[in-house]
Design a protein around this motif. Structure first.
Motif, PDB file in Angstrom:
ATOM      1  N   ARG A   2      42.981  91.512 -63.370  1.00  0.00           N
ATOM      2  CA  ARG A   2      43.417  92.783 -63.195  1.00  0.00           C
ATOM      3  C   ARG A   2      44.852  92.720 -62.402  1.00  0.00           C
ATOM      4  O   ARG A   2      45.790  93.774 -62.695  1.00  0.00           O
ATOM      5  CB  ARG A   2      42.293  93.684 -62.431  1.00  0.00           C
ATOM      6  CG  ARG A   2      41.354  94.152 -63.053  1.00  0.00           C
ATOM      7  CD  ARG A   2      40.594  95.005 -62.135  1.00  0.00           C
ATOM      8  NE  ARG A   2      39.464  95.710 -62.931  1.00  0.00           N
ATOM      9  CZ  ARG A   2      38.689  96.428 -62.309  1.00  0.00           C
ATOM     10  NH1 ARG A   2      38.572  96.650 -61.150  1.00  0.00           N
ATOM     11  NH2 ARG A   2      37.509  96.929 -63.073  1.00  0.00           N
ATOM     12  N   GLN A   3      45.039  91.894 -61.863  1.00  0.00           N
ATOM     13  CA  GLN A   3      46.351  91.509 -60.952  1.00  0.00           C
ATOM     14  C   GLN A   3      47.609  91.483 -62.375  1.00  0.00           C
ATOM     15  O   GLN A   3      48.544  91.982 -61.926  1.00  0.00           O
ATOM     16  CB  GLN A   3      46.463  90.467 -59.972  1.00  0.00           C
ATOM     17  CG  GLN A   3      45.665  90.562 -58.959  1.00  0.00           C
ATOM     18  CD  GLN A   3      45.707  89.392 -58.000  1.00  0.00           C
ATOM     19  OE1 GLN A   3      45.756  88.544 -58.321  1.00  0.00           O
ATOM     20  NE2 GLN A   3      45.620  89.772 -56.586  1.00  0.00           N
ATOM     21  N   TRP A   4      47.034  90.545 -63.016  1.00  0.00           N
ATOM     22  CA  TRP A   4      48.286  90.382 -64.297  1.00  0.00           C
ATOM     23  C   TRP A   4      48.652  91.918 -65.036  1.00  0.00           C
ATOM     24  O   TRP A   4      49.548  92.200 -65.282  1.00  0.00           O
ATOM     25  CB  TRP A   4      47.737  89.396 -65.031  1.00  0.00           C
ATOM     26  CG  TRP A   4      47.967  88.134 -64.459  1.00  0.00           C
ATOM     27  CD1 TRP A   4      46.776  87.008 -64.501  1.00  0.00           C
ATOM     28  CD2 TRP A   4      48.892  87.292 -64.164  1.00  0.00           C
ATOM     29  NE1 TRP A   4      47.051  85.879 -63.774  1.00  0.00           N
ATOM     30  CE2 TRP A   4      48.549  85.964 -63.738  1.00  0.00           C
ATOM     31  CE3 TRP A   4      50.436  87.522 -64.413  1.00  0.00           C
ATOM     32  CZ2 TRP A   4      49.309  85.038 -63.428  1.00  0.00           C
ATOM     33  CZ3 TRP A   4      51.078  86.467 -63.946  1.00  0.00           C
ATOM     34  CH2 TRP A   4      50.760  85.155 -63.582  1.00  0.00           C
ATOM     35  N   LEU A   5      47.505  92.572 -65.258  1.00  0.00           N
ATOM     36  CA  LEU A   5      47.680  94.033 -65.771  1.00  0.00           C
ATOM     37  C   LEU A   5      48.406  94.784 -64.995  1.00  0.00           C
ATOM     38  O   LEU A   5      49.342  95.400 -65.417  1.00  0.00           O
ATOM     39  CB  LEU A   5      46.253  94.488 -66.265  1.00  0.00           C
ATOM     40  CG  LEU A   5      45.451  93.835 -67.406  1.00  0.00           C
ATOM     41  CD1 LEU A   5      44.257  94.517 -67.511  1.00  0.00           C
ATOM     42  CD2 LEU A   5      46.261  93.910 -68.628  1.00  0.00           C
ATOM     43  N   GLY A   6      48.407  94.665 -63.713  1.00  0.00           N
ATOM     44  CA  GLY A   6      49.071  95.319 -62.825  1.00  0.00           C
ATOM     45  C   GLY A   6      50.417  95.259 -62.733  1.00  0.00           C
ATOM     46  O   GLY A   6      51.493  95.904 -62.579  1.00  0.00           O
ATOM     47  N   ASN A  46      51.570  84.026 -69.262  1.00  0.00           N
ATOM     48  CA  ASN A  46      50.773  83.602 -68.485  1.00  0.00           C
ATOM     49  C   ASN A  46      50.613  81.957 -68.310  1.00  0.00           C
ATOM     50  O   ASN A  46      49.625  81.256 -68.269  1.00  0.00           O
ATOM     51  CB  ASN A  46      49.391  84.030 -68.183  1.00  0.00           C
ATOM     52  CG  ASN A  46      48.611  83.727 -66.831  1.00  0.00           C
ATOM     53  OD1 ASN A  46      49.140  83.217 -65.936  1.00  0.00           O
ATOM     54  ND2 ASN A  46      47.416  84.042 -66.573  1.00  0.00           N
ATOM     55  N   LYS A  47      51.547  81.266 -68.924  1.00  0.00           N
ATOM     56  CA  LYS A  47      51.764  79.547 -68.970  1.00  0.00           C
ATOM     57  C   LYS A  47      52.285  79.325 -67.944  1.00  0.00           C
ATOM     58  O   LYS A  47      53.619  79.676 -67.497  1.00  0.00           O
ATOM     59  CB  LYS A  47      52.052  79.473 -70.250  1.00  0.00           C
ATOM     60  CG  LYS A  47      51.241  79.777 -71.411  1.00  0.00           C
ATOM     61  CD  LYS A  47      51.903  79.571 -72.788  1.00  0.00           C
ATOM     62  CE  LYS A  47      50.833  79.831 -73.623  1.00  0.00           C
ATOM     63  NZ  LYS A  47      51.515  79.654 -75.199  1.00  0.00           N
TER      64      LYS A  47
END
Length: 116
Positions: A2-6, A46-47
């Protein structure tokens, strides 16, 4: 996750708002949008390798931005103590810190010090 989506969503909003404000932008907004795009690309993949590459790109963007900001201040309005905002800034700091140098010297040197 969810943090990445935020993070993705917030950078998309920032980029969208900057596009919406065109052509009424500051130069720093254009550079900030460029860095937001870099962060957006990195967070979407996200790599670990992309994060290292993007950190180099963001550092180079900031270096160019700070150099350009100093260069843009090389004009008669900024170097004139009667019209420069740096004069107010430095005289205020000097009085707050109790510096007893002649205020006229501080006012005249403020524009040049800001460029450094």
């Amino acid at each position: 996750n969810r943090q990445w989506l935020g993070i993705l969503f917030s950078h998309l909003i920032f980029i969208g708002l900057r596009i919406w404000r065109q052509p009424n932008q500051f130069n720093s907004d254009i550079w900030a949008a460029l860095m937001d795009c870099v962060v957006l690309i990195v967070t979407s993949t996200n790599k670990q390798k992309n994060i290292k590459v993007s950190s180099v790109a963001v550092r180079k963007c900031l270096g160019i931005l700070y150099f350009a900001a100093g260069f843009w201040k090389l004009n008669t309005s900024h170097l004139n103590p009667e019209t420069s905002c740096s004069t107010i800034f430095f005289v205020t700091l000097a009085s707050r810190w109790g510096i007893n140098w002649p205020l006229r010297f501080i006012a005249h040197a403020a524009g040049f010090v800001t460029i450094l």
